[in-house]
Design a protein around this motif. Sequence first.
Motif, short mmCIF file in Angstrom:
data_model
loop_
_atom_site.label_atom_id
_atom_site.label_comp_id
_atom_site.label_asym_id
_atom_site.label_seq_id
_atom_site.Cartn_x
_atom_site.Cartn_y
_atom_site.Cartn_z
N UNK A 73 0.85 -1.25 0.08
CA UNK A 73 0.01 -0.11 0.10
C UNK A 73 0.92 1.16 0.00
N UNK A 74 1.97 1.22 0.86
CA UNK A 74 2.88 2.35 0.72
C UNK A 74 3.51 2.64 -0.55
N UNK A 75 4.00 1.53 -1.46
CA UNK A 75 4.32 1.53 -2.71
C UNK A 75 3.62 2.44 -3.57
N UNK A 76 2.32 2.04 -3.50
CA UNK A 76 1.36 2.17 -4.56
C UNK A 76 0.87 3.80 -4.10
N UNK A 77 0.90 4.13 -2.85
CA UNK A 77 0.69 5.50 -2.55
C UNK A 77 1.87 6.33 -2.95
N UNK A 78 2.90 5.95 -2.95
CA UNK A 78 4.19 6.71 -3.14
C UNK A 78 4.08 6.72 -5.14
N UNK A 79 3.71 5.83 -5.53
CA UNK A 79 3.69 5.88 -7.18
C UNK A 79 2.70 6.92 -7.50
N UNK A 80 1.64 6.73 -6.72
CA UNK A 80 0.42 7.91 -7.24
C UNK A 80 1.01 9.25 -6.95
N UNK A 81 1.60 9.37 -5.67
CA UNK A 81 2.01 10.65 -5.42
C UNK A 81 3.13 11.15 -6.47
N UNK A 82 4.04 10.41 -6.81
CA UNK A 82 4.87 10.72 -7.83
C UNK A 82 4.21 11.04 -9.30
N UNK A 83 3.42 10.20 -9.70
CA UNK A 83 2.61 10.82 -10.99
C UNK A 83 1.87 12.02 -10.80
#
Length: 584
Positions: A439-449
């Motif tokens: 979940x943390x990796x997904x959140x970081x990916x969305x934030x970077x996008x």
Amino acid sequence: MSPGPDTSPDGSKWLDAHYDPVAGLYTFSSCLDLAELHGDGERALLVGDLGTGSANMKLKVYRGTALVSESSLLDLPTGLVSFLMDVHEPRVPAVAVASGPFIYVYKNLRPYFKFTLPGLEVNALEQDVWQQAREGQIHHQTLKEMLDGIRERGDVPLSVRSLRFLALEQQDMEEFITLHKQQPIRRQTVITCIGTLKKSTADEDGVSCLVIGTESNDVYILDPEAFTILSKMSLPGTPTMMDVTGQFDVEFRITVACRNGNIYILRRDSPKPKYCIETSSHPVGLVRMGKNVVVGCAEESLQGFTQKGKKLWKVSLPAPITTMAIMDLPTRGFQAVLVGLANCEVHLYRDKNLLSVIKTPDVVTSICFGRYGREDGTLIMTTKGGGLMVKILKRTAVFDDRDSAAGPPLAQSIRLNVPKKTKLYVDQTMRERENAAVMHRAFQMDLSRMRLAAAKAYVKALESSLTPMSASPTEPLKMNAVVQGLGPSFKLTLNIQNTAACRPIMNLAISFLYDEKLYRMRNPYMKIPLLVPGLIYPVETFVECTSDKGISDIIKVFVLHEGKSAPLLTAHINMPVSEGLALN
């Protein structure tokens, strides 16, 4: 809205008993006290008047509204207290006035005794040097050089005589030596604050000892009858204010504010401080309430501490503190702190709650609360201009414990009724715990996008000049648009400003891009005059809506430089829907 604190000139809880704006009283709270001087049940007001600061220092006594007695003082008073010296009848208190290195004791308002502080240790090297000067063995210039050396490396400070000698001009030194060389050298400290400590009983009519703080960082406790030193305690700094509680023969605490910005607490059988309270700024007021200490600080704040130094609360004040005193009503079991402020107000605090505000005609310099005459709740104040004010607390006055100052509502402190954890909540918590890394990796990916999309949009806006401010360093411009009217005719005003420091901008033009099926403009292209830095130039034009479909569109505004195709800045104006149709 809930009613605020008493902000009328006298307050709804106080009666105006007396006000004399020309009483000529110049004093501080440490030089005010209330005492029953004649054993008739009526208390008088004792004032140590500072006079002009160099003359007319007096001990004044008021009864009611009249000045009944005054005695001249030889030096500026630093403190004044009344205390019972013995158990003999009639039980009439004595008055002690601290002034310089002396305590002047008055009984029946007549001089009774003068106590002198013990002398301090004199530097042995300093004595030897003056002995040589007395015998004519050294020149005055040599004496000055030797005293300078002693002052720099000596552990014991120089005497007042030597310090005065070092401050003299060259031509006056010989005369000074001739005048003073035969006199012995003495070092004498002065009193900075004074208080009283019950001897053996806590009764109101119990015998009290005098407690004095000195410039030499010492605190002395004096016997009330023989005026001998019962106890001596040392402090890391010079005491300026003190509050004393307890009995000398049982247990006592002396709370002392020092010039180094700290507050120390002295106890029985301890020659040095037991606890130290460090404040964020220098203390300007000190009051003890029960087991807590309330300190007024120079940074316009009121702070509460435990006697072990733990900070409990802090309240910001609207103005600097001029004086503080305790308001004690034992008949009602009520205690609070009176705080005089430089904005001609006196605030009443109980802990951190503001209970009442009294407005005064002048800045209050000293406060005293207690029994005056035969009234228990009397508030006595002196002002910066020398005035005397007396107010009496109404017997029907009630002080609420809630804070009357503006702040969050009481409902904010009510605990919410949080529902119990459901099975769905527990399952969701377990899922988050097991898949936390994913979940943390997904959140970081969305934030970077999201950050990448925002950066691309920003770069696009800069490249196409879609911002309302120019990015060109040579031609910095700022523009905003205002649309007026209901339709079909609209007035469009563009406010253009040159934001450069000192460089004007010229050869600019404005062009409009719009749907010609919807709108018609009188001037789709206009030249702009020279723009002087700092001024706002309004550019006006009229737009007519030619459609009857009740729709609207965007009009694009470009600010251009003659000879360049790329606009300096661009604005998109969302036009309102027209309320009618233009007539041909």
